[in-house]
Structure formats: C-alpha cells, structure tokens
Design a protein around this motif. Structure first.
Motif, PDB file in Angstrom:
ATOM      1  N   TYR A  18      17.304 -12.083  23.303  1.00 51.20           N
ATOM      2  CA  TYR A  18      18.547 -11.853  22.587  1.00 51.20           C
ATOM      3  C   TYR A  18      18.680 -12.836  21.440  1.00 51.20           C
ATOM      4  O   TYR A  18      19.466 -13.778  21.497  1.00 51.20           O
ATOM      5  N   ALA A  20      19.719 -12.498  18.320  1.00 49.55           N
ATOM      6  CA  ALA A  20      20.920 -12.476  17.474  1.00 49.55           C
ATOM      7  C   ALA A  20      21.965 -13.407  18.043  1.00 49.55           C
ATOM      8  O   ALA A  20      22.639 -14.139  17.327  1.00 49.55           O
ATOM      9  N   ASN A  21      22.072 -13.376  19.354  1.00 51.43           N
ATOM     10  CA  ASN A  21      23.006 -14.266  20.052  1.00 51.43           C
ATOM     11  C   ASN A  21      22.810 -15.722  19.681  1.00 51.43           C
ATOM     12  O   ASN A  21      23.742 -16.479  19.530  1.00 51.43           O
ATOM     13  N   THR A  22      21.541 -16.077  19.580  1.00 49.51           N
ATOM     14  CA  THR A  22      21.148 -17.478  19.463  1.00 49.51           C
ATOM     15  C   THR A  22      21.845 -18.191  18.324  1.00 49.51           C
ATOM     16  O   THR A  22      22.455 -19.233  18.506  1.00 49.51           O
ATOM     17  N   PHE A  23      21.751 -17.623  17.149  1.00 52.51           N
ATOM     18  CA  PHE A  23      22.305 -18.264  15.964  1.00 52.51           C
ATOM     19  C   PHE A  23      23.807 -18.442  16.096  1.00 52.51           C
ATOM     20  O   PHE A  23      24.359 -19.506  15.834  1.00 52.51           O
ATOM     21  N   ILE A  24      24.458 -17.369  16.521  1.00 51.19           N
ATOM     22  CA  ILE A  24      25.913 -17.409  16.680  1.00 51.19           C
ATOM     23  C   ILE A  24      26.298 -18.472  17.703  1.00 51.19           C
ATOM     24  O   ILE A  24      27.256 -19.213  17.515  1.00 51.19           O
ATOM     25  N   LEU A  25      25.530 -18.544  18.778  1.00 47.53           N
ATOM     26  CA  LEU A  25      25.803 -19.523  19.825  1.00 47.53           C
ATOM     27  C   LEU A  25      25.755 -20.939  19.266  1.00 47.53           C
ATOM     28  O   LEU A  25      26.629 -21.760  19.539  1.00 47.53           O
ATOM     29  N   ILE A  27      26.132 -22.003  16.241  1.00 47.06           N
ATOM     30  CA  ILE A  27      27.265 -22.263  15.348  1.00 47.06           C
ATOM     31  C   ILE A  27      28.520 -22.530  16.166  1.00 47.06           C
ATOM     32  O   ILE A  27      29.276 -23.465  15.905  1.00 47.06           O
ATOM     33  N   SER A  28      28.738 -21.711  17.185  1.00 45.63           N
ATOM     34  CA  SER A  28      29.972 -21.858  17.957  1.00 45.63           C
ATOM     35  C   SER A  28      29.975 -23.161  18.742  1.00 45.63           C
ATOM     36  O   SER A  28      31.023 -23.770  18.952  1.00 45.63           O
TER      37      SER A  28
END
Lengths: 263, 327
Positions: A18, A20-25, A27-28
C-alpha cells in the motif's frame, strides 16, 4: 525458524503493497508531532503547567509516547485475530504445522519493521528539530536501558493484544469489546496523560497491572523523569512469562469452543 | 499381504450440544435458571476405510454430516466417540508430522495472502512445510503448467478472478506434496472452463502422485468426472459407500430440464413433454431420463410454444438422495 522469517518478510511486503498510504502517513505523522509541540508550548507560554512537569519534560513525554505508539504497538494483532476467528480463516492456521501465537508474532514483527522503515527518518527529523526541548535520561546508560525496556514493552504489548484478540472466541461483538480494551489499555499505559499525575490510589492500582510498562515506564527512563531500576526489567519480564502461559491456555480453550460453531 | 488403509474410520460420532432458544419472555426467564441443552447428532456411527491413492467423493445434502466428518478426519474437530486414523496418526492430536503430509483446501476459506502475489504465499508454504528448493521448483513448475497460471502468480491475489484464485489455492496446498488431500467444494462459483481445468488437474495429480483425495462437491459433474467410489452421508449416517457407476445406474437417471416460455403455459399444454417437477406459467422444470433429453427438447422446440430459454441441469444430489430414500 525459516518459516517465521518468511512470515515476517511477507508481512513487510504486504504493508509495502500500500504505497500510496505511505507518503500520506509520513506527512500526517510529521503533522501530529508538530501539533503536539505547538499545543503544549502555547499552554506553557500562557503560564499554565501540567502537574510537576516542565515544558521540556511534557514535550519529551508526549514525543516519546507518540514514538512508541508509532513503532511498538501491535493493536493490529488483536483486530486481525478477531477477523480470522470470525471469518473462519483461523481454521487454516490450525491445520498448518506452525504455532498460531508464533505466527501472529512474526506478522507483528513484520509490521514493526515496516513502520520503522517508514517512520525512523521522520522521527529523526523531529528529534533533531526539537532537540532543545528534549530532556535527557538520568542514567549514564539511559538510552541503552531504554532500548531494552522498549524491547520488553513490545513483547508484552504483543502478548496483551494477542489475548485481547483471542477473546473473540468467546465475545461475539468484538468490535465493542476491542474498543473498550484499546481505550482502557491506552489510558493505563500513559498514552493520554502521564500516569504519575493521577491520584495515588490509581497509581497504586496501576502498579499491579502490566500496562504502565508498555509506554509509561520506558518513556519515563528515556526522558529522565525516572531513574532506571532493575525492577523495571524484572517485573515486565514476569508479566511476559505469566501472560504468555495465559495466552497459550486461552488459545487451547478457545479452539475447543471454536470447534463448536465457527469451523 | 493386504496393506493397511491410509484412512480408517470406525464408529465415528459427533454430537453437538446446544441451548434451544425459544421465543417469548417466559422461556428467556426459564433459560436463566436452567438452560435446556439439546443434542444434535451430526455424525452418527460412521465407519469406512480408504486405501492409498483413492479419489473418493463425499456426497450429501447440506447439514448431512459430510463436512463434519471431514473436519474430524483433518483434526479440526474432536470426535465425540469412535476411532479415526489417517496415515497412522490420530488427526485431533495435530502432530507436526501429520500436518506436514496433509492438506485441506476449503472452497471459501483462503490461505493465500490477499495483498500479495500468490508466489509469496507459495514461498511461505515452502518454508512452513520445509520443501527443498528442487522439489519446490519441480512441483511449482508442473502445477503452474497444468493449471495454466504462469502469468498470474505474480499478480496480487485481490486482482485475480475467483477461478484464478482457486487454482492458486490448489497449488499452495499441494506444494509440499501431501499424501492426503481433502477438497471441500473446490469448484464452487467457478465458470465452466475453470471447473474443467481444475477437474483435469485433480485427476492427473491423483493418478501421477497417488495422493489420497477426498472430494466434496454439490456438482454432480465434479464427482462424475473424478470419483470411482463415492460415500453418501445423510442425517449423519452413511447411506451409500460404493462405486459411482452403480449408483448412477440405479438412481441418477434423470436430468432437470427447465424451459422458460415467452407466453404463459398451462400444465396441460406441457405435461405431454415429460414429468413436471416445478411449475410456473412462464417457467417449467421437467425430470427427464438422461437418454431422452435430446428428444424431449427437440419435441418442445418443434412445437407451437415459443421458447425463451432452456436450462439443462444435472439432477442435484438432493433429489438423487431423495430418490434413494423413496425407491
């Protein structure tokens, strides 16, 4: 032994799938550290105080708590065991020449390694940016003790969530039960507030339970709030051993019950 | 000297205890104090033995006890009484040596990791079952070839169709070359082409490797293509244990022909074409002897009635078993 390494490896790969999840994670996570800092900073700047904690101490506390939450928790273990029991997947595990406890542990290790790959850079950045606000351990080998305590905390954490997951053999509505467990455990491990700011009777109660060793005690050592004591090694170790046997016992009983309906 | 059967079952019983829930407040109250425990005999004194290399079909209506029996044979379920021996082991003991030589493919319960390509699950099984590199490569290549899945074993399982998934499940289960294999509804939900591929594969595999296979299926075609011997279980007891040919000759003589009509028809109009088993004015099902199906359909098509669609089904197991009891 090779089979457990293979499980760890598959677990890492599965999480990597997954992307795509990684980058968002990432950042968050950066964001949540930021919020943490600015929140407590503004509270203290206005002249408020949290118990006996200085600004640096409180920031250090929550930073390390967040690090623990990111790196060392196995709550997913409880959920995945619950799912496997409910949808019957666990039957496959019964038939394979591999221990279920060991299998889920390897999966959990895979998740941890994955999270470390993901978050260590971000965490390192945060620690660097906030270096002036972080407090030091009291002891010379504070960081070493911290690593050992974290390791113990991870194992204890896994066993506890394994037991929570196993409860699905008996509890039908495990969503509600799980959430309750998660909330109670996260509170009792010091995730919401430092445990030493709670009333004395609560602190005494907490001493008889394993939860403070999951987050609070290791964080206390690395942030210099508490000095290291050998009891901090021995007590969680004893908890690990006794809960391990409890886990194995409950699994046996649970499988017996499972035969009655879920299979 | 006669060799010992690889599977031996003697007087196997499984009784479930359950609390009967009745509606109404009065009973809820009663249950609080004394829960009335009822017993259900899922498997009632079942005995049979299987020689190594046999490919056997387990048939029976839902709830008949066949899955329960399989579960006791595999070690998932503890028998209430009786003896089970598989490869010399007592399955419920769940010994490692037993598990290493055994595989169970359950139609609905997947063992492949959902987010990874099947290949990763294969490699994991290789480690779990301690398969050597050569054996692994040999088994994998052979099965991938037979099932024609070369292009998909590196695609994520969740991107595969049901048929592709099932084929990979089979491969995953057989990589360690088990001596005993149980297949529970392996072709359920698959299209005709996939069903055939899987059937051919199972047949070839059993022939070449002499794997002992027990197969359960609701599709008569699975059983017909693969099994010489079948065991029928109903209401927890063995109703038939013998050659399939004998059974077919005796009981499964009919096919179910369903005709969809454009305009409504009456029983009188269609009754002459065959025995009506289900009737609605736009949809009629007939029980037609196998050899007469062609003629019967020819007769209907050449009549004045306007046909919308025709379905030809195997007489399902339920009705065959019903026949066994009524004849």
């Amino acid at each position: 032994m090779g089979k457990y390494l293979a499980v760890i490896s598959n677990s890492i790969k599965k999480n990597l799938a997954y992307r795509a999840n990684t980058f968002i994670l990432m950042i968050s996570v950066l964001f949540s550290f930021g919020v943490l800092f600015y929140f407590w900073n503004s509270i203290y700047m206005q002249g408020n105080k949290v118990g006996t904690y200085t600004l640096s101490e409180i920031i250090s506390y929550y930073i390390f708590i967040t690090i623990f939450e990111l790196l060392f928790t196995s709550t997913n273990t409880a959920w995945s065991i619950g799912d496997e029991i409910r949808n019957g997947q666990i039957t496959n595990s019964i038939l394979k020449p591999m221990g279920y406890f060991e299998y889920k542990f390897s999966q959990s290790l895979g998740v941890i390694f994955y999270r470390m790959m993901l978050f260590v850079p971000v965490i390192a950045l945060v620690l660097f940016l906030l270096r002036n606000y972080l407090t030091q351990p009291k002891d010379d080998y504070g960081y070493l003790f911290f690593i050992i305590l974290s390791f113990l905390a991870f194992i204890l954490n896994y066993i506890i969530y394994y037991i929570v997951g196993i409860s699905s053999f008996w509890v039908v509505d495990n969503n509600g039960f799980f959430f309750t467990c998660l909330v109670v455990i996260s509170f009792m491990q010091g995730q919401w507030m430092p445990l030493d700011l709670l009333p004395t009777w609560f602190v005494t109660l907490g001493n008889y339970l394993p939860f403070k060793y999951l987050f609070f005690v290791p964080v206390g050592v690395v942030s210099g709030r508490s000095a290291f004591e050998y009891s901090m090694l021995i007590i969680p170790l004893l908890w690990c051993v006794s809960l391990y046997f409890l886990a194995k016992f409950l699994y046996k009983k649970g499988i017996k019950k499972y035969e009655g309906y879920g299979v | 000297m006669k060799s010992k059967p690889i599977i031996e079952v003697k007087n196997l019983c499984k009784t479930y205890e359950f609390v009967e829930k009745q509606p109404g407040i009065k009973y809820s109250f009663k249950n609080l104090f004394k829960a009335e425990k009822k017993k259900k005999e899922a498997v009632n004194d079942v005995s049979f033995s299987i020689e190594e290399g046999e490919l056997i079909g387990f048939l029976g209506p839902n709830g008949a006890g066949k899955t329960t029996t399989l579960k006791m044979l595999s070690g998932i379920l503890t028998p209430t009484s009786g003896k089970v021996q598989v490869m010399g082991y007592e399955p419920i003991k769940r010994q490692k040596e037993y598990k290493m030589q055994f595989a169970f493919v359950m139609g609905q319960k997947m063992q492949l990791w959902w987010d990874l390509p099947p290949m990763e699950s294969f490699l994991l099984n290789k480690k779990i079952y301690e398969v050597s590199d050569e054996d692994f490569k040999k088994n994998l290549d052979e099965m991938v070839e037979l099932l024609d899945v070369k292009g998909i074993i590196n695609k994520q399982v969740r991107q595969l169709s049901l048929g592709e998934r099932m084929k990979c499940e089979l491969i995953a289960a057989l990589l360690h070359n088990p001596k005993v294999l149980f297949l529970d509804e392996p072709t359920i939900g698959l299209d005709v082409v996939a069903q055939k591929k899987i059937r051919d594969f199972i047949k070839k595999y059993n022939k070449e490797r002499k794997t002992t296979i027990i197969l359960t299926s609701h599709y008569m075609e699975d059983i017909a293509q693969l099994c010489k011997r079948i065991v029928i279980i109903d209401l927890g007891k063995i109703v038939y244990d013998g050659q399939l040919d004998d059974l077919i000759a005796k009981y499964a003589s009919n096919k179910k022909v369903t005709i969809y009509f454009e305009d409504g028809v009456t029983k009188k109009e269609v009754g002459k074409f065959g025995n009506i088993s289900e009737f609605e004015s736009l949809k009629v099902s007939f029980e037609v002897p196998r050899n007469d199906v062609k003629n019967m359909i020819g007769g209907i098509l050449t009549s004045d009635l306007i046909i919308k669609d025709i379905e030809i089904d195997e007489e399902d197991i339920e009705s065959i078993i019903r026949n066994i009891f009524t004849k």
